[in-house]
Write a protein that holds these residues in place. Structure first.
Motif, PDB file in Angstrom:
ATOM      1  N   TYR A  54       2.602  12.688  13.541  1.00 42.86           N
ATOM      2  CA  TYR A  54       3.128  13.967  13.050  1.00 42.86           C
ATOM      3  C   TYR A  54       2.761  15.065  14.044  1.00 42.86           C
ATOM      4  N   ASN A  55       3.777  15.725  14.568  1.00 40.58           N
ATOM      5  CA  ASN A  55       3.610  16.814  15.539  1.00 40.58           C
ATOM      6  C   ASN A  55       2.717  16.399  16.717  1.00 40.58           C
ATOM      7  N   GLY A  56       2.954  15.182  17.226  1.00 39.70           N
ATOM      8  CA  GLY A  56       2.211  14.697  18.377  1.00 39.70           C
ATOM      9  C   GLY A  56       0.833  14.151  18.069  1.00 39.70           C
ATOM     10  N   GLN A  57       0.435  14.134  16.816  1.00 35.76           N
ATOM     11  CA  GLN A  57      -0.889  13.643  16.428  1.00 35.76           C
ATOM     12  C   GLN A  57      -0.748  12.299  15.726  1.00 35.76           C
ATOM     13  N   TRP A  58      -1.560  11.336  16.176  1.00 34.20           N
ATOM     14  CA  TRP A  58      -1.548  10.011  15.562  1.00 34.20           C
ATOM     15  C   TRP A  58      -2.450  10.011  14.338  1.00 34.20           C
ATOM     16  N   LEU A  59      -1.958   9.422  13.255  1.00 35.29           N
ATOM     17  CA  LEU A  59      -2.694   9.350  11.990  1.00 35.29           C
ATOM     18  C   LEU A  59      -2.783   7.900  11.548  1.00 35.29           C
ATOM     19  N   PHE A  60      -3.934   7.551  10.971  1.00 33.24           N
ATOM     20  CA  PHE A  60      -4.157   6.208  10.429  1.00 33.24           C
ATOM     21  C   PHE A  60      -4.652   6.352   8.990  1.00 33.24           C
TER      22      PHE A  60
ATOM     23  N   ASN B  83       0.857  -1.183   0.000  1.00 31.75           N
ATOM     24  CA  ASN B  83       0.000   0.000   0.000  1.00 31.75           C
ATOM     25  C   ASN B  83       0.894   1.234   0.000  1.00 31.75           C
ATOM     26  N   ASP B  84       0.381   2.316  -0.574  1.00 31.61           N
ATOM     27  CA  ASP B  84       1.143   3.561  -0.599  1.00 31.61           C
ATOM     28  C   ASP B  84       0.795   4.467   0.581  1.00 31.61           C
ATOM     29  N   LYS B  85       0.056   3.935   1.545  1.00 30.60           N
ATOM     30  CA  LYS B  85      -0.296   4.690   2.747  1.00 30.60           C
ATOM     31  C   LYS B  85       0.290   4.000   3.974  1.00 30.60           C
ATOM     32  N   PRO B  86       0.757   4.760   4.934  1.00 30.23           N
ATOM     33  CA  PRO B  86       1.329   4.148   6.143  1.00 30.23           C
ATOM     34  C   PRO B  86       0.276   3.391   6.946  1.00 30.23           C
ATOM     35  N   LEU B  87       0.740   2.362   7.633  1.00 35.29           N
ATOM     36  CA  LEU B  87      -0.145   1.649   8.548  1.00 35.29           C
ATOM     37  C   LEU B  87      -0.529   2.544   9.714  1.00 35.29           C
ATOM     38  N   VAL B  88       0.442   3.267  10.221  1.00 33.97           N
ATOM     39  CA  VAL B  88       0.222   4.232  11.294  1.00 33.97           C
ATOM     40  C   VAL B  88       1.306   5.294  11.171  1.00 33.97           C
ATOM     41  N   ALA B  89       0.962   6.526  11.515  1.00 31.77           N
ATOM     42  CA  ALA B  89       1.914   7.632  11.419  1.00 31.77           C
ATOM     43  C   ALA B  89       1.707   8.579  12.594  1.00 31.77           C
TER      44      ALA B  89
ATOM     45  N   VAL C 130      -6.169  11.633   4.935  1.00 37.21           N
ATOM     46  CA  VAL C 130      -5.268  12.591   5.561  1.00 37.21           C
ATOM     47  C   VAL C 130      -4.925  13.663   4.527  1.00 37.21           C
ATOM     48  N   PRO C 131      -5.389  14.893   4.704  1.00 31.15           N
ATOM     49  CA  PRO C 131      -5.048  15.944   3.727  1.00 31.15           C
ATOM     50  C   PRO C 131      -3.576  16.330   3.838  1.00 31.15           C
ATOM     51  N   GLU C 132      -3.082  16.927   2.797  1.00 32.27           N
ATOM     52  CA  GLU C 132      -1.680  17.315   2.778  1.00 32.27           C
ATOM     53  C   GLU C 132      -1.378  18.379   3.827  1.00 32.27           C
ATOM     54  N   THR C 133      -2.374  19.219   4.143  1.00 31.19           N
ATOM     55  CA  THR C 133      -2.159  20.255   5.150  1.00 31.19           C
ATOM     56  C   THR C 133      -1.902  19.669   6.534  1.00 31.19           C
ATOM     57  N   ALA C 134      -2.348  18.420   6.788  1.00 37.50           N
ATOM     58  CA  ALA C 134      -2.145  17.796   8.095  1.00 37.50           C
ATOM     59  C   ALA C 134      -0.720  17.316   8.293  1.00 37.50           C
ATOM     60  N   VAL C 135       0.060  17.265   7.207  1.00 34.33           N
ATOM     61  CA  VAL C 135       1.454  16.804   7.303  1.00 34.33           C
ATOM     62  C   VAL C 135       2.414  17.873   6.787  1.00 34.33           C
ATOM     63  N   GLY C 136       2.009  19.131   6.876  1.00 33.29           N
ATOM     64  CA  GLY C 136       2.904  20.225   6.526  1.00 33.29           C
ATOM     65  C   GLY C 136       2.789  20.717   5.112  1.00 33.29           C
ATOM     66  N   GLY C 137       1.824  20.250   4.347  1.00 34.84           N
ATOM     67  CA  GLY C 137       1.657  20.690   2.972  1.00 34.84           C
ATOM     68  C   GLY C 137       0.782  21.914   2.850  1.00 34.84           C
TER      69      GLY C 137
ATOM     70  N   PHE D  66      -1.991  21.977   0.380  1.00 35.52           N
ATOM     71  CA  PHE D  66      -3.239  21.693  -0.314  1.00 35.52           C
ATOM     72  C   PHE D  66      -4.127  20.790   0.548  1.00 35.52           C
ATOM     73  N   GLN D  67      -5.438  20.831   0.243  1.00 34.09           N
ATOM     74  CA  GLN D  67      -6.417  20.017   0.966  1.00 34.09           C
ATOM     75  C   GLN D  67      -6.573  18.623   0.363  1.00 34.09           C
ATOM     76  N   THR D  68      -5.875  18.347  -0.710  1.00 30.15           N
ATOM     77  CA  THR D  68      -5.957  17.025  -1.319  1.00 30.15           C
ATOM     78  C   THR D  68      -5.277  15.988  -0.431  1.00 30.15           C
ATOM     79  N   ASN D  69      -5.575  14.716  -0.704  1.00 31.77           N
ATOM     80  CA  ASN D  69      -4.975  13.643   0.085  1.00 31.77           C
ATOM     81  C   ASN D  69      -3.455  13.668  -0.039  1.00 31.77           C
ATOM     82  N   ALA D  70      -2.809  13.426   1.065  1.00 32.44           N
ATOM     83  CA  ALA D  70      -1.348  13.469   1.087  1.00 32.44           C
ATOM     84  C   ALA D  70      -0.766  12.302   0.298  1.00 32.44           C
ATOM     85  N   ASP D  71       0.302  12.598  -0.452  1.00 32.71           N
ATOM     86  CA  ASP D  71       1.054  11.584  -1.178  1.00 32.71           C
ATOM     87  C   ASP D  71       2.272  11.231  -0.329  1.00 32.71           C
TER      88      ASP D  71
END
Length: 281
Positions: free
Chosen positions: A84-90, A76-82, A96-103, A105-110
């Protein structure tokens, strides 16, 4: 006396009166119990197991199929768990939008983007990627070699002409193929058994009508029907299963029908009908 067994010899092999029986011992058959014969299904399995090539092929096929059922966890091209800045992402279960990981745009993060990788490489951040970090539909825009690419450390079996990982496409495609075959087999067997049983059980006019229907239905051009339905409806795996199931039951129904017709001629069936038993009994 030669060739004869005296009552004294038989009594010696029997347990004493009131004495407990030893495990496996019986008061008959010479003090040992006879083993129950295996069931027909057990005998069939033992006969199949003696075929080592077929047995190990089944083991390998089942293992690969079980792995393909969890293909999203393996490839898969998506992490099992991540984190970022103290926030857990699945990302596998949530967008997960790109803005949630420092990007920006509101599109899904690559998560294959070098910029996103740099964000997770910072202290306190991490992303646990699957064993093969590519989905079957992932277009690798950051490939080191032009597409189609040969096998490498990044793409174990290389990429196709569009940059998609061949190993991921094989894993996902294997699952679709096996599930498609299983669904087609189950539906075909169910329809074939029901149709053949109805013909053989009722016989007579019912059997005659079913046989004429099967002759007409079997002469239909299957390929042209597939083309027509694909033009009318949106092509999909479910549509293909439905169309192929409409024609895959006729061969089995003939065998089931013949078996039911043979059983109708059994003596106990004739005796029951002579005594006035109804068709339902």
């Amino acid at each position: 006396m030669n060739g004869t067994t005296t009552p004294e010899a038989i009594s010696d092999r029997l347990p004493l009166k009131g004495a407990p029986l030893v495990d496996g011992q019986s008061p008959i058959h010479g003090g040992r119990s006879q083993e129950a014969s295996p069931s027909p299904s057990r005998r069939a399995w033992l006969r199949f197991k003696r075929n080592r090539l077929g047995y190990w092929s089944l083991i390998i096929l089942a293992a690969i199929f079980l792995l393909s059922l969890v293909a999203e966890v393996i490839s898969n091209d998506k992490p099992l768990v991540a984190r970022y800045n103290g926030q857990w992402l699945f990302p596998m279960v949530q967008n997960v939008p790109e803005t949630a990981v420092g990007g920006d745009f509101q599109t899904n993060a690559d998560f294959l983007d070098p910029f996103v990788k740099e964000q997770f490489a910072q202290p306190g951040n991490f992303a646990l990627m699957p064993l093969n970090p590519y989905h079957h539909s992932t277009l690798n825009y950051y490939a080191k070699a032009p597409n189609p690419a040969p096998p490498s450390g990044d793409n174990w079996l290389g990429t196709d002409d569009r940059g998609r990982d061949v190993a991921a496409r094989l894993l996902y495609g294997f699952r679709v193929s096996i599930l498609f075959a299983l669904a087609l087999t189950v539906i075909g067997v169910a329809l074939g058994i029901v149709a053949g049983a109805v013909q053989g059980y009722f016989a007579g006019r019912t059997d005659l009508v079913f046989q004429r229907f099967i002759e007409i239905w079997g002469s239909m051009p299957e390929l042209y029907l597939l083309i027509i339905f694909a033009a009318v409806f949106e092509p999909s795996v479910i549509l293909l299963v439905v169309l192929l199931s409409l024609f895959g039951w006729m061969g089995l129904s003939d065998y089931v029908r013949a078996e039911f017709l043979r059983n109708r001629q059994m003596d106990y069936v004739r005796a029951a009908r002579a005594l006035g038993a109804s068709l339902g009994k």
